[in-house]
Design a protein around this motif. Sequence first.
Motif, short mmCIF file in Angstrom:
data_model
loop_
_atom_site.label_atom_id
_atom_site.label_comp_id
_atom_site.label_asym_id
_atom_site.label_seq_id
_atom_site.Cartn_x
_atom_site.Cartn_y
_atom_site.Cartn_z
N LYS A 1 0.82 -1.21 0.00
CA LYS A 1 0.00 0.00 0.00
C LYS A 1 0.86 1.27 0.00
O LYS A 1 0.47 2.28 -0.58
CB LYS A 1 -0.94 0.01 1.21
CG LYS A 1 -2.00 1.09 1.12
CD LYS A 1 -3.03 0.90 2.22
CE LYS A 1 -4.22 1.78 2.02
NZ LYS A 1 -5.27 1.52 3.01
N PHE B 1 1.71 1.88 -3.53
CA PHE B 1 0.53 2.34 -4.26
C PHE B 1 0.27 3.82 -3.99
O PHE B 1 0.06 4.60 -4.93
CB PHE B 1 -0.71 1.51 -3.87
CG PHE B 1 -1.96 1.98 -4.53
CD1 PHE B 1 -2.21 1.68 -5.86
CD2 PHE B 1 -2.89 2.75 -3.84
CE1 PHE B 1 -3.37 2.12 -6.49
CE2 PHE B 1 -4.04 3.20 -4.45
CZ PHE B 1 -4.28 2.88 -5.79
N GLU C 1 0.39 6.92 -6.68
CA GLU C 1 -0.74 7.83 -6.85
C GLU C 1 -0.32 9.30 -6.69
O GLU C 1 -0.77 10.16 -7.44
CB GLU C 1 -1.85 7.49 -5.85
CG GLU C 1 -2.59 6.22 -6.18
CD GLU C 1 -3.36 6.33 -7.49
OE1 GLU C 1 -4.27 7.18 -7.57
OE2 GLU C 1 -3.04 5.59 -8.43
N MET D 1 4.43 2.16 -9.25
CA MET D 1 3.27 1.32 -9.56
C MET D 1 3.71 -0.08 -9.97
O MET D 1 3.09 -1.07 -9.60
CB MET D 1 2.41 1.97 -10.66
CG MET D 1 1.11 1.22 -10.92
SD MET D 1 0.05 0.96 -9.46
CE MET D 1 -0.66 2.57 -9.25
N PHE E 1 4.46 -1.92 -6.83
CA PHE E 1 3.20 -2.31 -6.20
C PHE E 1 2.63 -3.55 -6.89
O PHE E 1 2.25 -4.53 -6.23
CB PHE E 1 2.20 -1.15 -6.26
CG PHE E 1 0.79 -1.56 -5.93
CD1 PHE E 1 0.42 -1.87 -4.62
CD2 PHE E 1 -0.16 -1.63 -6.93
CE1 PHE E 1 -0.87 -2.25 -4.33
CE2 PHE E 1 -1.47 -2.01 -6.63
CZ PHE E 1 -1.82 -2.32 -5.33
N LYS E 2 2.57 -3.53 -8.21
CA LYS E 2 2.00 -4.66 -8.96
C LYS E 2 2.80 -5.94 -8.74
O LYS E 2 2.23 -7.02 -8.60
CB LYS E 2 1.93 -4.32 -10.46
CG LYS E 2 0.87 -3.29 -10.79
CD LYS E 2 0.91 -2.94 -12.27
CE LYS E 2 -0.11 -1.87 -12.61
NZ LYS E 2 -0.02 -1.48 -14.03
#
Length: 128
Positions: A86, A89, A93, A109, A112-113
Motif C-alpha cells: 500500500k 501504491f 498515486e 506502480m 506495487f504490482k
Amino acid sequence: LAATTPAFTTEVFSSLKTQADKLLGGGFKKKDYLVAIDLYDRALKLDPTNLAVLANRSAAHLRLKQYGSAEADARKAVELNAAWPKGHFRLAEALRRQPQKLEEARTAMDKFKQMVTSAQRRNAEKLD
C-alpha cells in the motif's frame, strides 16, 4: 498522570485514527479532509511509524490535491516498510499527479504490482 499510560495512549490513538478514517472514507467536503489530516497528525504524534495512518493521511492530501504532502507521507511509509504494497501504491498515486514525476510514478506502480502478484502466487501455492 493517567494520560501518559500506554493504555491511554493506545486508546487516544485508536480514537483519533477511527475518527479520521470515517472522515476520509465518507468525506466529500474539503473541510472533512482537513479535519481528517489534523486527526492523523495528532495520531502520528503518538505513533509516528504507523503505516496505515501515514497511508491514509497521504490519501487525504491527495483528495485535497496536496501532492507534495501526499508524496512525503507515502515515501515515509515505504521507508518504514518497503515490503508493504500500500505504501508503494500511495506513492505511485501521489507521483502520477505530478507531471515531472511520471517515470518515478511508473516505477512505484510497477513495484506495487509485483508485490501484489507475488502475494497472489504465495496464496495460491498455500491452497495447492
